[in-house]
Design a protein around this motif. Sequence first.
Motif, PDB file in Angstrom:
ATOM      1  N   SER A   1       0.821  -1.211   0.000  1.00  0.00           N
ATOM      2  CA  SER A   1       0.000   0.000   0.000  1.00  0.00           C
ATOM      3  C   SER A   1       0.855   1.260   0.000  1.00  0.00           C
ATOM      4  O   SER A   1       0.332   2.358   0.179  1.00  0.00           O
ATOM      5  CB  SER A   1      -0.915   0.018   1.235  1.00  0.00           C
ATOM      6  OG  SER A   1      -0.145   0.130   2.427  1.00  0.00           O
ATOM      7  N   ILE A   2       2.167   1.102  -0.224  1.00  0.00           N
ATOM      8  CA  ILE A   2       3.092   2.223  -0.017  1.00  0.00           C
ATOM      9  C   ILE A   2       3.682   2.714  -1.343  1.00  0.00           C
ATOM     10  O   ILE A   2       3.612   3.903  -1.649  1.00  0.00           O
ATOM     11  CB  ILE A   2       4.223   1.813   0.945  1.00  0.00           C
ATOM     12  CG1 ILE A   2       3.637   1.254   2.254  1.00  0.00           C
ATOM     13  CG2 ILE A   2       5.116   3.012   1.248  1.00  0.00           C
ATOM     14  CD1 ILE A   2       4.663   0.588   3.160  1.00  0.00           C
ATOM     15  N   ALA A   3       4.288   1.831  -2.103  1.00  0.00           N
ATOM     16  CA  ALA A   3       4.950   2.205  -3.363  1.00  0.00           C
ATOM     17  C   ALA A   3       3.924   2.480  -4.451  1.00  0.00           C
ATOM     18  O   ALA A   3       2.731   2.191  -4.311  1.00  0.00           O
ATOM     19  CB  ALA A   3       5.907   1.100  -3.787  1.00  0.00           C
ATOM     20  N   ASP A   4       4.402   3.018  -5.584  1.00  0.00           N
ATOM     21  CA  ASP A   4       3.504   3.263  -6.722  1.00  0.00           C
ATOM     22  C   ASP A   4       2.911   1.957  -7.235  1.00  0.00           C
ATOM     23  O   ASP A   4       1.725   1.885  -7.559  1.00  0.00           O
ATOM     24  CB  ASP A   4       4.266   3.968  -7.853  1.00  0.00           C
ATOM     25  CG  ASP A   4       4.741   5.347  -7.439  1.00  0.00           C
ATOM     26  OD1 ASP A   4       3.911   6.138  -6.939  1.00  0.00           O
ATOM     27  OD2 ASP A   4       5.938   5.635  -7.600  1.00  0.00           O
ATOM     28  N   MET A   5       3.748   0.929  -7.319  1.00  0.00           N
ATOM     29  CA  MET A   5       3.305  -0.422  -7.656  1.00  0.00           C
ATOM     30  C   MET A   5       4.108  -1.400  -6.818  1.00  0.00           C
ATOM     31  O   MET A   5       5.300  -1.178  -6.581  1.00  0.00           O
ATOM     32  CB  MET A   5       3.503  -0.729  -9.149  1.00  0.00           C
ATOM     33  CG  MET A   5       2.543  -0.010 -10.074  1.00  0.00           C
ATOM     34  SD  MET A   5       2.849  -0.362 -11.827  1.00  0.00           S
ATOM     35  CE  MET A   5       4.150   0.844 -12.170  1.00  0.00           C
ATOM     36  N   THR A   6       3.464  -2.470  -6.366  1.00  0.00           N
ATOM     37  CA  THR A   6       4.133  -3.472  -5.542  1.00  0.00           C
ATOM     38  C   THR A   6       3.847  -4.857  -6.088  1.00  0.00           C
ATOM     39  O   THR A   6       2.692  -5.193  -6.371  1.00  0.00           O
ATOM     40  CB  THR A   6       3.650  -3.406  -4.076  1.00  0.00           C
ATOM     41  OG1 THR A   6       3.897  -2.104  -3.561  1.00  0.00           O
ATOM     42  CG2 THR A   6       4.370  -4.437  -3.221  1.00  0.00           C
ATOM     43  N   MET A   7       4.899  -5.661  -6.236  1.00  0.00           N
ATOM     44  CA  MET A   7       4.753  -7.033  -6.712  1.00  0.00           C
ATOM     45  C   MET A   7       4.903  -8.018  -5.566  1.00  0.00           C
ATOM     46  O   MET A   7       5.833  -7.919  -4.770  1.00  0.00           O
ATOM     47  CB  MET A   7       5.808  -7.343  -7.781  1.00  0.00           C
ATOM     48  CG  MET A   7       5.667  -8.730  -8.418  1.00  0.00           C
ATOM     49  SD  MET A   7       6.376 -10.118  -7.464  1.00  0.00           S
ATOM     50  CE  MET A   7       8.130  -9.805  -7.639  1.00  0.00           C
ATOM     51  N   PHE A   8       3.973  -8.976  -5.493  1.00  0.00           N
ATOM     52  CA  PHE A   8       4.097 -10.125  -4.599  1.00  0.00           C
ATOM     53  C   PHE A   8       4.183 -11.389  -5.440  1.00  0.00           C
ATOM     54  O   PHE A   8       3.541 -11.499  -6.496  1.00  0.00           O
ATOM     55  CB  PHE A   8       2.895 -10.231  -3.658  1.00  0.00           C
ATOM     56  CG  PHE A   8       2.752  -9.086  -2.705  1.00  0.00           C
ATOM     57  CD1 PHE A   8       3.637  -8.933  -1.651  1.00  0.00           C
ATOM     58  CD2 PHE A   8       1.746  -8.154  -2.873  1.00  0.00           C
ATOM     59  CE1 PHE A   8       3.515  -7.866  -0.769  1.00  0.00           C
ATOM     60  CE2 PHE A   8       1.610  -7.087  -2.002  1.00  0.00           C
ATOM     61  CZ  PHE A   8       2.489  -6.936  -0.943  1.00  0.00           C
ATOM     62  N   SER A   9       4.989 -12.330  -4.964  1.00  0.00           N
ATOM     63  CA  SER A   9       5.163 -13.622  -5.635  1.00  0.00           C
ATOM     64  C   SER A   9       4.458 -14.712  -4.848  1.00  0.00           C
ATOM     65  O   SER A   9       4.414 -14.672  -3.617  1.00  0.00           O
ATOM     66  CB  SER A   9       6.646 -13.947  -5.752  1.00  0.00           C
ATOM     67  OG  SER A   9       6.852 -15.299  -6.132  1.00  0.00           O
ATOM     68  N   PHE A  10       3.933 -15.704  -5.570  1.00  0.00           N
ATOM     69  CA  PHE A  10       3.261 -16.839  -4.939  1.00  0.00           C
ATOM     70  C   PHE A  10       3.913 -18.161  -5.332  1.00  0.00           C
ATOM     71  O   PHE A  10       3.250 -19.194  -5.448  1.00  0.00           O
ATOM     72  CB  PHE A  10       1.770 -16.828  -5.305  1.00  0.00           C
ATOM     73  CG  PHE A  10       1.106 -15.512  -5.022  1.00  0.00           C
ATOM     74  CD1 PHE A  10       1.111 -14.985  -3.738  1.00  0.00           C
ATOM     75  CD2 PHE A  10       0.508 -14.778  -6.040  1.00  0.00           C
ATOM     76  CE1 PHE A  10       0.522 -13.753  -3.471  1.00  0.00           C
ATOM     77  CE2 PHE A  10      -0.071 -13.553  -5.786  1.00  0.00           C
ATOM     78  CZ  PHE A  10      -0.076 -13.039  -4.495  1.00  0.00           C
ATOM     79  N   HIS A  11       5.230 -18.095  -5.536  1.00  0.00           N
ATOM     80  CA  HIS A  11       6.041 -19.299  -5.740  1.00  0.00           C
ATOM     81  C   HIS A  11       5.911 -20.193  -4.504  1.00  0.00           C
ATOM     82  O   HIS A  11       5.651 -19.701  -3.394  1.00  0.00           O
ATOM     83  CB  HIS A  11       7.494 -18.868  -5.969  1.00  0.00           C
ATOM     84  CG  HIS A  11       8.441 -19.979  -6.224  1.00  0.00           C
ATOM     85  ND1 HIS A  11       9.051 -20.687  -5.201  1.00  0.00           N
ATOM     86  CD2 HIS A  11       8.909 -20.528  -7.378  1.00  0.00           C
ATOM     87  CE1 HIS A  11       9.843 -21.607  -5.717  1.00  0.00           C
ATOM     88  NE2 HIS A  11       9.771 -21.534  -7.035  1.00  0.00           N
ATOM     89  N   PRO A  12       6.116 -21.502  -4.626  1.00  0.00           N
ATOM     90  CA  PRO A  12       5.891 -22.404  -3.486  1.00  0.00           C
ATOM     91  C   PRO A  12       6.642 -22.090  -2.198  1.00  0.00           C
ATOM     92  O   PRO A  12       6.169 -22.446  -1.123  1.00  0.00           O
ATOM     93  CB  PRO A  12       6.303 -23.771  -4.048  1.00  0.00           C
ATOM     94  CG  PRO A  12       5.961 -23.684  -5.496  1.00  0.00           C
ATOM     95  CD  PRO A  12       6.295 -22.272  -5.882  1.00  0.00           C
ATOM     96  N   VAL A  13       7.800 -21.429  -2.256  1.00  0.00           N
ATOM     97  CA  VAL A  13       8.508 -21.144  -1.004  1.00  0.00           C
ATOM     98  C   VAL A  13       8.068 -19.823  -0.372  1.00  0.00           C
ATOM     99  O   VAL A  13       8.553 -19.466   0.712  1.00  0.00           O
ATOM    100  CB  VAL A  13      10.044 -21.128  -1.195  1.00  0.00           C
ATOM    101  CG1 VAL A  13      10.548 -22.476  -1.646  1.00  0.00           C
ATOM    102  CG2 VAL A  13      10.480 -20.020  -2.142  1.00  0.00           C
ATOM    103  N   LYS A  14       7.154 -19.103  -1.014  1.00  0.00           N
ATOM    104  CA  LYS A  14       6.726 -17.808  -0.492  1.00  0.00           C
ATOM    105  C   LYS A  14       5.651 -17.979   0.580  1.00  0.00           C
ATOM    106  O   LYS A  14       5.282 -19.092   0.953  1.00  0.00           O
ATOM    107  CB  LYS A  14       6.239 -16.921  -1.636  1.00  0.00           C
ATOM    108  CG  LYS A  14       7.283 -16.624  -2.700  1.00  0.00           C
ATOM    109  CD  LYS A  14       8.532 -15.972  -2.148  1.00  0.00           C
ATOM    110  CE  LYS A  14       9.416 -15.345  -3.212  1.00  0.00           C
ATOM    111  NZ  LYS A  14       9.915 -16.259  -4.215  1.00  0.00           N
TER     112      LYS A  14
END
Length: 400
Positions: free
Chosen positions: A185-198
């Motif tokens: 909710s902070i940066a202009d755009m934020t990426m999250f990953s849903f790879h199995p170790v995440k």
Amino acid sequence: MPDNKKLAIHGGKPVRDVYLPYGKQWIDDDDIKAVKNALNQDLITTGPTIAQFENTIKDFVGATYAVAFANGTAALHAACYAAGIKENDEVITTPLTFAASANTILYVGGKPVFADIDPKTYNISSESIKRLINERTKAIITVDFTGQPVQYEKILSLAEDYGIAVIADAAHALGARYKKDYVGSIADMTMFSFHPVKHITTGEGGIITTDDEDYDRQLRLFRSHGITREPRMLRKLEGAWYYEMQDLGYNYRMTDLQAALGLSQCNKLKTFLTRRRQIAEKYNVSFKEIAEITIPFQQQGCYSSWHLYIIRLHLEKLKVDRNTIFDALKAENIGVNVHYIPVYLHPYYQQLGYKKGLCLQAEQFYHDCITLPLFPKMSDQDVDDVVAGVKKVISYYANH
């Protein structure tokens, strides 16, 4: 010097009989049921489960929009596109990350410019960023390394002063907080990953969160061939069947099967985060008095999501190299890893002209670091085994 492959023999058998990986997903019956239910829907891709998953993530982090992608790299690629990064634009990022953070800059024709890390937090240094900004700088890609938030306040202030975008690679940081705000909710755009170790998994998958309506529109175009059916975006309307390709996009869509798994995993996210923090605290307490290692630094007022737990070795005290300690822990059936080789040291980047010595703090950290197992499904006995294995190996080499 003893053969480190036989270190487990010194003092008896290995601390574990079964190998413990550094990370692993946690899939239960509810997750399997959710995917089965998705398979029985009329639409198993570009269906309603995608929007449900997007809404769940944006609501969790407190963002206005969220756009799901096939994987985290695709999501970052889309963010670079939406930020308007083009040929010869410079983008400042950290070398201490998985290669995708920099690769996606190259995908859109930009040039990665590597800023050094803060020696305490291991995150990109705001001071190093400031020294590198020039008239060609288009954006900054930060990385919340291990789950610890970057200095968002300082970095966003810099970006505002120079009129450049901030893209947060928060692949490690779902559930992390910078002061009172969730990362996402902070940066202009934020990426999250849903790879199995995440923190949660969709098998493969990623998402971009943003508060900007125009970014949201561009991200959605980019993930679906540049094609839209939305009436508000069409240049004309020939009928209910009508759609337009308005830009050159990619097929980066997430399936409903992935989204269904992600939705089910979201129900357990707070439990997963709590368990990660419990394990990290156990490690902190167990290792803080060991003179030969440094435990992770914790910023006041920030909450790490503890994707990784990394110790830093004082090799001058141990009088061995990192590989010796690494192999010895493996011999104890402790699945250690190393995160990360500085991106510009990879052969491909060396061919592009990047040289060793570019970011001395990042290179020294890489030389010293080892990642210990950390994932929610670890039992208390697993955690105790890691502690015992580290103490055994460090003690052995500290005294020989």
